[in-house]
Design a protein around this motif. Structure first.
Motif, PDB file in Angstrom:
ATOM      1  N   ASP A  31       0.825  -1.195   0.000  1.00 26.11           N
ATOM      2  CA  ASP A  31       0.000   0.000   0.000  1.00 26.11           C
ATOM      3  C   ASP A  31       0.871   1.261   0.000  1.00 26.11           C
ATOM      4  OD1 ASP A  31      -2.620   1.330   0.235  1.00 26.11           O
ATOM      5  OD2 ASP A  31      -1.877   1.945   2.199  1.00 26.11           O
ATOM      6  N   PHE A  32       1.943   1.248   0.792  1.00 26.97           N
ATOM      7  CA  PHE A  32       2.868   2.375   0.814  1.00 26.97           C
ATOM      8  C   PHE A  32       3.524   2.569  -0.552  1.00 26.97           C
ATOM      9  CE2 PHE A  32       7.318   3.754   1.301  1.00 26.97           C
ATOM     10  CZ  PHE A  32       7.097   5.037   1.771  1.00 26.97           C
ATOM     11  N   ALA A  33       3.976   1.479  -1.177  1.00 24.92           N
ATOM     12  CA  ALA A  33       4.614   1.572  -2.497  1.00 24.92           C
ATOM     13  C   ALA A  33       3.624   2.105  -3.534  1.00 24.92           C
ATOM     14  CB  ALA A  33       5.159   0.212  -2.917  1.00 24.92           C
ATOM     15  N   ARG A  34       2.356   1.689  -3.430  1.00 24.03           N
ATOM     16  CA  ARG A  34       1.340   2.174  -4.372  1.00 24.03           C
ATOM     17  C   ARG A  34       1.175   3.693  -4.275  1.00 24.03           C
ATOM     18  NH1 ARG A  34      -3.595   3.703  -3.616  1.00 24.03           N
ATOM     19  NH2 ARG A  34      -3.612   2.901  -1.477  1.00 24.03           N
ATOM     20  N   LEU A  35       1.113   4.205  -3.048  1.00 23.80           N
ATOM     21  CA  LEU A  35       0.978   5.650  -2.875  1.00 23.80           C
ATOM     22  C   LEU A  35       2.189   6.386  -3.443  1.00 23.80           C
ATOM     23  CD1 LEU A  35      -0.496   5.823   0.756  1.00 23.80           C
ATOM     24  CD2 LEU A  35      -1.691   6.193  -1.415  1.00 23.80           C
ATOM     25  N   MET A  36       3.393   5.835  -3.259  1.00 26.10           N
ATOM     26  CA  MET A  36       4.590   6.466  -3.818  1.00 26.10           C
ATOM     27  C   MET A  36       4.531   6.493  -5.346  1.00 26.10           C
ATOM     28  SD  MET A  36       7.880   5.423  -1.480  1.00 26.10           S
ATOM     29  CE  MET A  36       8.871   6.675  -2.278  1.00 26.10           C
ATOM     30  N   ARG A  37       4.102   5.382  -5.946  1.00 27.73           N
ATOM     31  CA  ARG A  37       4.026   5.330  -7.413  1.00 27.73           C
ATOM     32  C   ARG A  37       3.011   6.345  -7.945  1.00 27.73           C
ATOM     33  NH1 ARG A  37       4.070  -0.262  -6.437  1.00 27.73           N
ATOM     34  NH2 ARG A  37       1.847  -0.389  -6.901  1.00 27.73           N
ATOM     35  N   GLU A  38       1.857   6.459  -7.266  1.00 31.03           N
ATOM     36  CA  GLU A  38       0.827   7.390  -7.719  1.00 31.03           C
ATOM     37  C   GLU A  38       1.333   8.835  -7.666  1.00 31.03           C
ATOM     38  OE1 GLU A  38      -2.555   6.625  -5.282  1.00 31.03           O
ATOM     39  OE2 GLU A  38      -3.085   4.757  -6.305  1.00 31.03           O
ATOM     40  N   LEU A  39       2.035   9.186  -6.585  1.00 27.17           N
ATOM     41  CA  LEU A  39       2.576  10.537  -6.480  1.00 27.17           C
ATOM     42  C   LEU A  39       3.642  10.786  -7.544  1.00 27.17           C
ATOM     43  CD1 LEU A  39       2.864  11.030  -2.608  1.00 27.17           C
ATOM     44  CD2 LEU A  39       1.305  12.194  -4.184  1.00 27.17           C
ATOM     45  N   LYS A  40       4.491   9.782  -7.789  1.00 21.17           N
ATOM     46  CA  LYS A  40       5.549   9.944  -8.801  1.00 21.17           C
ATOM     47  C   LYS A  40       4.960  10.130 -10.192  1.00 21.17           C
ATOM     48  CE  LYS A  40       9.229   7.477 -11.169  1.00 21.17           C
ATOM     49  NZ  LYS A  40       8.499   7.605 -12.449  1.00 21.17           N
ATOM     50  N   GLU A  41       3.963   9.309 -10.540  1.00 25.60           N
ATOM     51  CA  GLU A  41       3.370   9.409 -11.874  1.00 25.60           C
ATOM     52  C   GLU A  41       2.673  10.749 -12.056  1.00 25.60           C
ATOM     53  OE1 GLU A  41       0.868   6.014 -12.117  1.00 25.60           O
ATOM     54  OE2 GLU A  41       2.534   4.577 -12.166  1.00 25.60           O
ATOM     55  N   ARG A  42       1.977  11.217 -11.026  1.00 25.19           N
ATOM     56  CA  ARG A  42       1.295  12.499 -11.145  1.00 25.19           C
ATOM     57  C   ARG A  42       2.295  13.654 -11.217  1.00 25.19           C
ATOM     58  NH1 ARG A  42      -2.054  14.575  -6.206  1.00 25.19           N
ATOM     59  NH2 ARG A  42       0.034  15.309  -5.688  1.00 25.19           N
ATOM     60  N   GLY A  43       3.430  13.529 -10.487  1.00 27.38           N
ATOM     61  CA  GLY A  43       4.434  14.586 -10.518  1.00 27.38           C
ATOM     62  C   GLY A  43       5.199  14.647 -11.822  1.00 27.38           C
ATOM     63  N   GLY A  44       5.236  13.530 -12.561  1.00 27.81           N
ATOM     64  CA  GLY A  44       5.879  13.521 -13.862  1.00 27.81           C
ATOM     65  C   GLY A  44       7.397  13.569 -13.816  1.00 27.81           C
ATOM     66  N   LEU A  45       8.010  13.220 -12.667  1.00 26.58           N
ATOM     67  CA  LEU A  45       9.465  13.251 -12.535  1.00 26.58           C
ATOM     68  C   LEU A  45      10.037  11.844 -12.695  1.00 26.58           C
ATOM     69  CD1 LEU A  45       9.827  15.675  -9.490  1.00 26.58           C
ATOM     70  CD2 LEU A  45      10.044  16.214 -11.930  1.00 26.58           C
ATOM     71  N   SER A  46      11.210  11.753 -13.294  1.00 30.20           N
ATOM     72  CA  SER A  46      11.853  10.462 -13.478  1.00 30.20           C
ATOM     73  C   SER A  46      12.492   9.987 -12.179  1.00 30.20           C
ATOM     74  CB  SER A  46      12.930  10.553 -14.558  1.00 30.20           C
ATOM     75  OG  SER A  46      14.002  11.383 -14.118  1.00 30.20           O
ATOM     76  N   TYR A  47      12.846   8.706 -12.143  1.00 30.44           N
ATOM     77  CA  TYR A  47      13.521   8.161 -10.967  1.00 30.44           C
ATOM     78  C   TYR A  47      14.860   8.859 -10.740  1.00 30.44           C
ATOM     79  CZ  TYR A  47      10.236   4.279 -10.387  1.00 30.44           C
ATOM     80  OH  TYR A  47       9.123   3.526 -10.139  1.00 30.44           O
TER      81      TYR A  47
END
Length: 439
Positions: A6-22
């Motif tokens: 669940d924690f990893a899912r929230l991180m992925r959602e924020l990253k995708e919405r922010g549009g920043l690369s790893y």
């Protein structure tokens, strides 16, 4: 879905919405790209909330989203620590810290005064030719909840109606009077450390303190409740709670250890949060440098003034002719926190303030006096270095309150901290593609 997923899912959602690369996010978080990818895939969990906080800010998370991410991290971290309580095969006890309770901390009433940093480290830093970024993951262990409460302030902001950060149970802290200073730290240091002599970790005439439980670093360690009045001949307890981390790595990944074991008998390098257990199992000691972080909370209604740090070297030995094992993954960033630097080779070592920098912005050097209370925690960061001795050492923190004054001993739960020089020793690093240590 597990707490970690669940924690990893929230991180992925924020990253995708922010549009920043790893890569961009990793630089802003001062970590490696592979480590950030493991966080977002659920293969690893950040060892401290500061990384989660910086991630949320970099992705433009709202206050509510940042709180949700923090709550998910707390649940995942609690689940990880619950699974880490099974007995370990190593016979040596694992270090412990005086910690807050595992409940989710609430916002506190004031912004904390945080004094952190690092100084120029001595010891082996050369990168062998086999060097690669590590892609393997080891589950990250949790920090003390008291330190987590400090990080939560940066996300939610001050809330005048919220309870203070000093609430909850934690490790006790003592004062120095006629009976000598009390100890506030982690139980036994590295299993490879020699048992301290009677004069190490205490002053003449001091009495041994109560036994402290042995738990993994970041787990709870509750001290016996103080009596209403101190026994005759003893000074009153210090109005402070202290959580000590003695296995802090530069940039969260760069450190080295000494052990007498050969490369074929040493386990692969852990992540920073699992370093206490790894070092205990390998009978390893810090090589060249050691970073210690101390989180302090007041326990009373008033403020306590921290007046200064005194360095005590209890023993100096010839450095052992052991192998050096590098933990580094090749990480790094623009963050160089301010700290108190200690040169253990000096005849009378001092804790010297050193300025830091963050992305080109200068961080002022820490300076005493400092004010600490239940609502205003303070984090002290000390980096000790040596190029010539195998040293046992500790710190004495002088404090004053409206009612009393005294000294708080900072060590490994009654045992001294131990840092050894490693100049000229064989240096090994872990070659991931070969699955072994190599020079």
């Amino acid at each position: 879905m597990s707490e970690a997923e669940d924690f990893a899912r929230l991180m992925r959602e924020l990253k995708e919405r922010g549009g920043l690369s790893y890569g961009v996010l990793a630089r802003r978080l001062h970590t490696s790209t592979s480590t950030l990818h493991r966080y977002c895939s659920g293969d690893a969990l950040p060892a401290e909330f500061a990384v989660v906080d910086r991630f949320a800010r970099a992705c433009g998370a709202s206050a509510a989203e940042a709180v949700d991410l923090h709550r998910a991290w707390l649940l995942a971290d609690a689940r990880r620590r619950a699974g880490a309580t099974a007995p370990r095969p190593a016979p040596e006890p694992v270090q412990a810290v005086a910690a807050e309770s595992d409940r989710e901390p609430e916002p506190v009433a004031a912004e904390p005064a945080v004094v952190v940093g690092s100084a120029t480290a001595a010891g082996p830093r050369a990168r062998p030719s086999w060097y690669r970024r590590r892609a393997g993951a080891v589950a990250a262990a949790g920090l003390a909840a008291g330190a987590v409460a400090v990080a939560l302030l940066a996300v939610t902001g001050p809330d005048p109606g919220a309870p203070s950060a000093g609430a909850g149970t934690g490790g006790g802290a003592g004062a120095r009077g006629p009976s000598g200073p009390a100890s506030a730290g982690q139980p036994p240091a590295e299993a490879g450390a020699a048992p301290p002599e009677s004069a190490v970790g205490s002053e003449p005439g001091s009495e041994p303190g109560p036994a402290r439980p042995s738990v993994p670093e970041g787990g709870p360690a509750t001290a016996p409740a103080p009596s209403s009045a101190p026994p005759p001949g003893r000074a009153p307890a210090a109005p402070l709670k202290a959580a000590v981390r003695s296995h802090v790595w530069a940039a969260g990944c760069d450190h080295a250890y000494l052990t007498e074991r050969g490369p074929g008998s040493v386990a692969p390098p852990p992540v920073e949060a699992d370093a206490p257990a790894w070092a205990s199992a390998q009978r390893a000691v810090h090589a060249g440098s050691q970073i210690v972080e101390v989180t302090l909370h007041g326990t009373g209604g008033g403020a306590v003034v921290l007046e200064g740090l005194e360095v005590r070297v209890g023993a100096r030995r010839t450095p052992p002719a052991w192998n050096v094992y590098q933990m580094s993954q090749g990480c790094g960033g623009g963050l160089t926190p301010a700290a108190f630097a200690v040169n253990l080779d000096a005849p009378r070592p001092l804790a010297r303030p050193v300025a830091g920098s963050d992305g080109g912005s200068r961080q002022p050097a820490p300076a005493f006096p400092l004010r600490v209370s239940a609502a205003e925690p303070v984090v002290l960061r000390v980096e000790a270095t040596t190029t010539g001795c195998d040293c046992d050492w500790s710190l004495d923190l002088r404090w004053t309150s409206p009612a009393d004054s005294g000294t708080l001993r900072i060590d490994d739960g009654g045992r001294p901290l131990r840092t050894s020089a490693a100049t000229g020793r064989p240096v090994y690093g872990y070659a991931l593609e070969q699955g072994r240590w190599a020079r």
